[in-house]
Design an enzyme around this catalytic site. Sequence first.
Site, PDB file in Angstrom:
ATOM      1  N   LYS A  22     -16.639   5.853  -0.500  1.00  0.00           N
ATOM      2  CA  LYS A  22     -16.186   6.922   0.400  1.00  0.00           C
ATOM      3  C   LYS A  22     -14.807   7.428  -0.008  1.00  0.00           C
ATOM      4  CE  LYS A  22     -14.187   5.984   4.506  1.00  0.00           C
ATOM      5  NZ  LYS A  22     -12.925   6.729   4.677  1.00  0.00           N
ATOM      6  N   ASN A  23     -13.884   6.499  -0.248  1.00  0.00           N
ATOM      7  CA  ASN A  23     -12.499   6.918  -0.503  1.00  0.00           C
ATOM      8  C   ASN A  23     -12.303   7.521  -1.888  1.00  0.00           C
ATOM      9  OD1 ASN A  23     -11.858   6.155   2.038  1.00  0.00           O
ATOM     10  ND2 ASN A  23     -10.592   4.392   1.477  1.00  0.00           N
ATOM     11  N   ARG A 100      -9.058  12.362   8.839  1.00  0.00           N
ATOM     12  CA  ARG A 100      -7.711  12.602   8.305  1.00  0.00           C
ATOM     13  C   ARG A 100      -7.718  12.985   6.838  1.00  0.00           C
ATOM     14  NH1 ARG A 100      -3.111  10.985   9.656  1.00  0.00           N
ATOM     15  NH2 ARG A 100      -2.848  10.377   7.492  1.00  0.00           N
ATOM     16  N   CYS A 124      -3.963   8.531  15.073  1.00  0.00           N
ATOM     17  CA  CYS A 124      -5.321   8.002  15.079  1.00  0.00           C
ATOM     18  C   CYS A 124      -5.228   6.570  15.574  1.00  0.00           C
ATOM     19  CB  CYS A 124      -5.963   8.076  13.700  1.00  0.00           C
ATOM     20  SG  CYS A 124      -5.250   6.946  12.527  1.00  0.00           S
ATOM     21  N   ARG A 129       0.391   7.535  11.185  1.00  0.00           N
ATOM     22  CA  ARG A 129      -0.066   8.073   9.899  1.00  0.00           C
ATOM     23  C   ARG A 129       0.406   9.498   9.606  1.00  0.00           C
ATOM     24  NH1 ARG A 129      -6.256   6.230   9.036  1.00  0.00           N
ATOM     25  NH2 ARG A 129      -5.775   6.461   6.847  1.00  0.00           N
ATOM     26  N   ASP A 319      -7.978  -2.285   4.347  1.00  0.00           N
ATOM     27  CA  ASP A 319      -9.344  -1.955   4.766  1.00  0.00           C
ATOM     28  C   ASP A 319     -10.271  -3.173   4.801  1.00  0.00           C
ATOM     29  OD1 ASP A 319      -8.643   0.656   5.147  1.00  0.00           O
ATOM     30  OD2 ASP A 319      -9.631   1.442   3.358  1.00  0.00           O
ATOM     31  N   ILE A 341       0.567  -2.379   6.294  1.00  0.00           N
ATOM     32  CA  ILE A 341       0.359  -0.953   5.967  1.00  0.00           C
ATOM     33  C   ILE A 341       0.348  -0.084   7.227  1.00  0.00           C
ATOM     34  CG2 ILE A 341      -1.154   0.716   4.795  1.00  0.00           C
ATOM     35  CD1 ILE A 341      -0.162  -1.323   2.824  1.00  0.00           C
ATOM     36  N   ARG A 411     -19.363   6.827   9.651  1.00  0.00           N
ATOM     37  CA  ARG A 411     -18.410   7.564   8.810  1.00  0.00           C
ATOM     38  C   ARG A 411     -18.299   6.919   7.441  1.00  0.00           C
ATOM     39  NH1 ARG A 411     -12.890   7.293  10.924  1.00  0.00           N
ATOM     40  NH2 ARG A 411     -12.660   8.027   8.809  1.00  0.00           N
TER      41      ARG A 411
HETATM   42  C1  UD1 Z   1      -6.022   5.659   2.444  1.00  0.00           C
HETATM   43  C2  UD1 Z   1      -7.464   5.307   2.668  1.00  0.00           C
HETATM   44  C3  UD1 Z   1      -7.596   4.321   3.834  1.00  0.00           C
HETATM   45  C4  UD1 Z   1      -6.697   3.107   3.593  1.00  0.00           C
HETATM   46  C5  UD1 Z   1      -5.279   3.525   3.259  1.00  0.00           C
HETATM   47  C6  UD1 Z   1      -4.398   2.364   2.841  1.00  0.00           C
HETATM   48  C7  UD1 Z   1      -8.636   7.303   1.940  1.00  0.00           C
HETATM   49  C8  UD1 Z   1      -9.433   8.492   2.319  1.00  0.00           C
HETATM   50  N1  UD1 Z   1      -8.198   6.525   2.953  1.00  0.00           N
HETATM   51  O1  UD1 Z   1      -5.545   6.302   3.623  1.00  0.00           O
HETATM   52  O2  UD1 Z   1      -8.951   3.927   3.935  1.00  0.00           O
HETATM   53  O3  UD1 Z   1      -6.667   2.324   4.765  1.00  0.00           O
HETATM   54  O4  UD1 Z   1      -5.274   4.480   2.169  1.00  0.00           O
HETATM   55  O5  UD1 Z   1      -4.940   1.708   1.755  1.00  0.00           O
HETATM   56  O6  UD1 Z   1      -8.427   7.023   0.782  1.00  0.00           O
HETATM   57  N2  UD1 Z   1       2.497   7.342   5.255  1.00  0.00           N
HETATM   58  C9  UD1 Z   1       3.581   8.046   5.715  1.00  0.00           C
HETATM   59  N3  UD1 Z   1       3.735   9.351   5.295  1.00  0.00           N
HETATM   60  C10 UD1 Z   1       2.854   9.958   4.461  1.00  0.00           C
HETATM   61  C11 UD1 Z   1       1.741   9.216   3.999  1.00  0.00           C
HETATM   62  C12 UD1 Z   1       1.589   7.900   4.413  1.00  0.00           C
HETATM   63  O7  UD1 Z   1       4.407   7.542   6.482  1.00  0.00           O
HETATM   64  O8  UD1 Z   1       3.042  11.135   4.136  1.00  0.00           O
HETATM   65  C13 UD1 Z   1       2.312   5.915   5.660  1.00  0.00           C
HETATM   66  C14 UD1 Z   1       1.080   5.719   6.547  1.00  0.00           C
HETATM   67  O9  UD1 Z   1       1.339   6.000   7.893  1.00  0.00           O
HETATM   68  C15 UD1 Z   1       0.759   4.262   6.283  1.00  0.00           C
HETATM   69  C16 UD1 Z   1       1.152   4.091   4.796  1.00  0.00           C
HETATM   70  O10 UD1 Z   1       2.047   5.146   4.523  1.00  0.00           O
HETATM   71  O11 UD1 Z   1       1.562   3.447   7.076  1.00  0.00           O
HETATM   72  C17 UD1 Z   1       0.010   4.130   3.806  1.00  0.00           C
HETATM   73  O12 UD1 Z   1      -0.826   5.217   4.116  1.00  0.00           O
HETATM   74  P1  UD1 Z   1      -1.708   5.977   3.029  1.00  0.00           P
HETATM   75  O13 UD1 Z   1      -1.815   5.184   1.789  1.00  0.00           O
HETATM   76  O14 UD1 Z   1      -1.218   7.373   2.915  1.00  0.00           O
HETATM   77  O15 UD1 Z   1      -3.123   5.996   3.748  1.00  0.00           O
HETATM   78  P2  UD1 Z   1      -4.191   7.124   3.586  1.00  0.00           P
HETATM   79  O16 UD1 Z   1      -4.032   7.731   2.233  1.00  0.00           O
HETATM   80  O17 UD1 Z   1      -4.197   8.014   4.778  1.00  0.00           O
END
Ligand code: UD1
Length: 431
Positions: A22-23, A100, A124, A129, A319, A341, A411
Site C-alpha cells: 500500500k505505502n 492523508r 487523525c 501529523r 506500523d 514516531i 484501507r
Molecule cells: C508514512 C506511512 C505510514 C507510517 C509512517 C511512519 C505512507 C503512505 N504512510 O506516513 O504508514 O506509519 O510513514 O513510518 O507511506 N511530521 C511532521 N511534519 C511533516 C511530516 C511529518 O511533523 O511535515 C511528523 C509526523 O507527525 C510524525 C513523523 O513526522 O510524527 C513521521 O511521519 P511521516 O514519516 O511523515 O509519516 P507519513 O509519511 O505520513
Amino acid sequence: MDKLLIEGGAPLHGEAAISGAKNAALPLLCAALLTREPLTLTHVPRLNDVDTMLGLLEQMGVKVFRETGVSGRADESTVTLDASGLDNPVAPYERVKTMRAAILVLGPLAARAGEAKVSLPGGCAIGARPVDQHIKGLAAMGAEISVLHGYILARAPRQKDGSTRLSGARLFTDMVTVTGTENLMMAACLAAGETVIENAAREPEVVDLANCLIKMGAQISGAGSDVIRIRGVASMHGATHRIMPDRIETGTYLCAAAATGGSIRLTGAAPGSLDAVIDKLTESGCRITIESDAINLAAPQRLTSVSLRTSPYPAFPTDMQAQFMAINSVAEGTAVIRETIFENRFMHAVELIRLGADIKIDGNTAVVHGVAKLDGATVMATDLRASAGLVIAGLVAEGETVIERIYHLDRGYEHLEQKLGALGARVRRLR
Ligand code: UD1
C-alpha cells in the site's frame, strides 16, 4: 458498517501470497502526474486507499484503466494511468481527510502543472501529523506557497528562460518523514537544476518509488540512504513498474501465525525489508527461515515477551507496533514498548485490555505483562494498524471477538478474511 467476527483458538497453518505494498502503491500512483505518457503499475493491491487515490487522480483529469491478470499472474491487478489531460490540480478536503497520503499529489502537481491546491489533512487518530516539512521543502524550491481556507496553494516560480518550473535546492527536513521525502523527490524530478534531500527517509517504499521514477527518465541517486540527489530533467516519459511486496502485511501475518502457535509460509515477500521484525520474532522464540522471496515461520508453544522501540527504517516500524503489542499480550514475561514516531498510537491498548490483556500506558511507553489467555469480546478498530493488532488478539482469544469499524482494515489489507481463512482462521465478515 461491516464488522469482523473471529472465533479464536485456531493456529494458522499453510501458505499465503503477499500483496503489493500500500505505502509504495500510493506514491507510485501519484508519480503518473509527472508525465504526459502512460504509467503502468502491476501488482497493485485492491484496497480502499488505492481506490480513493485513483478517484482523486480521475477528478484531476487523469485517465485510469484497470485490468486483472495482464502481467501473466491471474490474480494480479494492473493499473495504467494517463495524465496527458491533467486539467484540475486540486485535492479537495473530502478526499484528503479520508486518506492523508493524498498529500502526495502536492509535489508532482507543483512540478508538472506549475500549480496545486491541496487540502491540509488535519488531525487523525494517531496524532496531529502536520505536513509543514512538505511545505517547507517546496518553498525552498522557489514555490510561492500560501495556506488559505484550509488549503495549501502552491505555484512554481518563473525561470529566466520564461518557463514555470520549480528550482533545484538543498533541502533538509527537521525529522525523517516518509511521504515528505517522496513528495519532495517527485517535485525535484522536473525542477531546474539539482536538488539534495538531506535527512531523507530510507524506507524501502522510497527506494521503490525512486526506481520507478528512474524508469520514467528521472535522474536520482542515493535513494535508500539519508541523502538523495535529484538532477531535474525537462520532461519524463511512460514506464511499467511492479509494486514491491507489502512488508507490513508480511509482518502482520507472521505475527498472527506466531501468536496462534502456528507455522506459515509467505510467498512473494521481500524478506530483506523486514530485518527488524524478523529479529524480534526470532527473539520471541519463533523459528524463521528465509528464501529469496519467501519467509517461513514456525512458532513455539508459547512466545517470550519482546521489548521494542519504534524508529524510522531500518529500525523497528511504527506500523508493526500494534501487532507486537498483541503478541506480547499473551507472551511469557513483560515487554516495554516505546513509540517514538507518533504521539497517540496506543489506541489499541484499551481495546486489548477489553480482551483481558494487562497493559499500562505512560506517555509514549506501554508496559505489557503477558497473560495466559485472552477472552473474546467486542472491540473497536481505531486505525489501520491498530485494527491489525486486534485481529491478531481475536485469533488468539477464547471464544468470539467482534471487531467493529473494520473499514480501517479495508484501507490496507487485501482480501484479509480470505487469506486468514485459507490459513485456517475462523473469520467472517458481518455486513
Ligand atoms: C508514512 C506511512 C505510514 C507510517 C509512517 C511512519 C505512507 C503512505 N504512510 O506516513 O504508514 O506509519 O510513514 O513510518 O507511506 N511530521 C511532521 N511534519 C511533516 C511530516 C511529518 O511533523 O511535515 C511528523 C509526523 O507527525 C510524525 C513523523 O513526522 O510524527 C513521521 O511521519 P511521516 O514519516 O511523515 O509519516 P507519513 O509519511 O505520513
